[in-house]
Design a protein around this motif. Sequence first.
Motif, short mmCIF file in Angstrom:
data_model
loop_
_atom_site.label_atom_id
_atom_site.label_comp_id
_atom_site.label_asym_id
_atom_site.label_seq_id
_atom_site.Cartn_x
_atom_site.Cartn_y
_atom_site.Cartn_z
N UNK A 1 2.31 13.00 -7.33
CA UNK A 1 3.75 12.99 -7.55
C UNK A 1 4.45 12.15 -6.49
N UNK A 2 4.08 12.36 -5.24
CA UNK A 2 4.70 11.59 -4.16
C UNK A 2 4.34 10.11 -4.24
N UNK A 3 3.12 9.81 -4.62
CA UNK A 3 2.70 8.42 -4.77
C UNK A 3 3.49 7.74 -5.89
N UNK A 4 3.66 8.42 -7.01
CA UNK A 4 4.44 7.86 -8.12
C UNK A 4 5.90 7.64 -7.72
N UNK A 5 6.48 8.61 -7.03
CA UNK A 5 7.88 8.47 -6.59
C UNK A 5 8.04 7.31 -5.62
N UNK A 6 7.09 7.15 -4.72
CA UNK A 6 7.16 6.07 -3.74
C UNK A 6 7.03 4.71 -4.42
N UNK A 7 6.07 4.57 -5.31
CA UNK A 7 5.89 3.30 -6.02
C UNK A 7 7.12 2.96 -6.87
N UNK A 8 7.69 3.95 -7.53
CA UNK A 8 8.87 3.72 -8.36
C UNK A 8 10.06 3.29 -7.50
N UNK A 9 10.25 3.93 -6.36
CA UNK A 9 11.35 3.56 -5.47
C UNK A 9 11.16 2.13 -4.97
N UNK A 10 9.94 1.76 -4.61
CA UNK A 10 9.68 0.39 -4.16
C UNK A 10 9.89 -0.60 -5.31
N UNK A 11 9.38 -0.27 -6.48
CA UNK A 11 9.47 -1.18 -7.63
C UNK A 11 10.92 -1.50 -7.95
N UNK A 12 11.81 -0.51 -7.88
CA UNK A 12 13.20 -0.73 -8.23
C UNK A 12 13.99 -1.42 -7.12
N UNK A 13 13.48 -1.41 -5.90
CA UNK A 13 14.24 -1.96 -4.78
C UNK A 13 13.57 -3.13 -4.09
N UNK B 1 3.44 8.69 3.92
CA UNK B 1 4.28 9.87 3.77
C UNK B 1 3.86 10.89 4.81
N UNK B 2 4.81 11.37 5.61
CA UNK B 2 4.44 12.25 6.71
C UNK B 2 5.26 13.53 6.77
N UNK C 1 0.89 -1.15 0.00
CA UNK C 1 0.00 0.00 0.00
C UNK C 1 0.93 1.20 0.00
N UNK C 2 1.09 1.82 -1.14
CA UNK C 2 2.02 2.94 -1.23
C UNK C 2 1.26 4.23 -1.42
N UNK C 3 1.81 5.25 -0.89
CA UNK C 3 1.28 6.57 -1.17
C UNK C 3 0.15 7.01 -0.28
N UNK C 4 -0.05 6.38 0.86
CA UNK C 4 -1.03 6.92 1.78
C UNK C 4 -0.48 8.25 2.27
N UNK C 5 -1.16 9.31 1.99
CA UNK C 5 -0.63 10.65 2.27
C UNK C 5 -1.28 11.26 3.49
N UNK C 6 -0.53 12.04 4.19
CA UNK C 6 -1.06 12.69 5.37
C UNK C 6 -1.20 14.20 5.18
N UNK C 7 -0.24 14.87 4.55
CA UNK C 7 -0.23 16.32 4.56
C UNK C 7 -0.53 17.04 3.24
N UNK C 8 0.03 16.64 2.10
CA UNK C 8 -0.16 17.47 0.90
C UNK C 8 -1.64 17.63 0.53
N UNK C 9 -2.05 18.87 0.35
CA UNK C 9 -3.45 19.15 0.05
C UNK C 9 -3.76 19.09 -1.44
#
Length: 122
Positions: free
Chosen positions: A66-78, A96-97, A51-59
Amino acid sequence: MSANTLPRTERLRSLGAVRRMFESGESGFIFPFRYVWFAAPATEQSVGGLVAGAMRFPRRANKRNLLRRRTKEAYRLQKQIVHNGTPVNLDLALIYSSKEVLPYKTIANAVRRILESVVEHL
């Protein structure tokens, strides 16, 4: 098929599995993520998920996406850090906090450290 994919079968979509992970899983914090994970013995039918990209702050939606895509890409590569030699199904939530949008390198480094710490506890 490449090992660096993130197919639908590897994404955590079951409400019961998400509830189980948050109720009985372990958690930690590595900036900028709070993470929760649950490991179950591997069976042929069950598959771990993310479960990637559960966000707390960005409105703004564009920043959340953008943060969800970056998180998924980082997980996918690692994700091979977890999948090499561990016969367990791992459910992982990354929350993301941070209030600001951080660069990809920071996010990728945090995801790598999270995966390494989860593997240590397995």
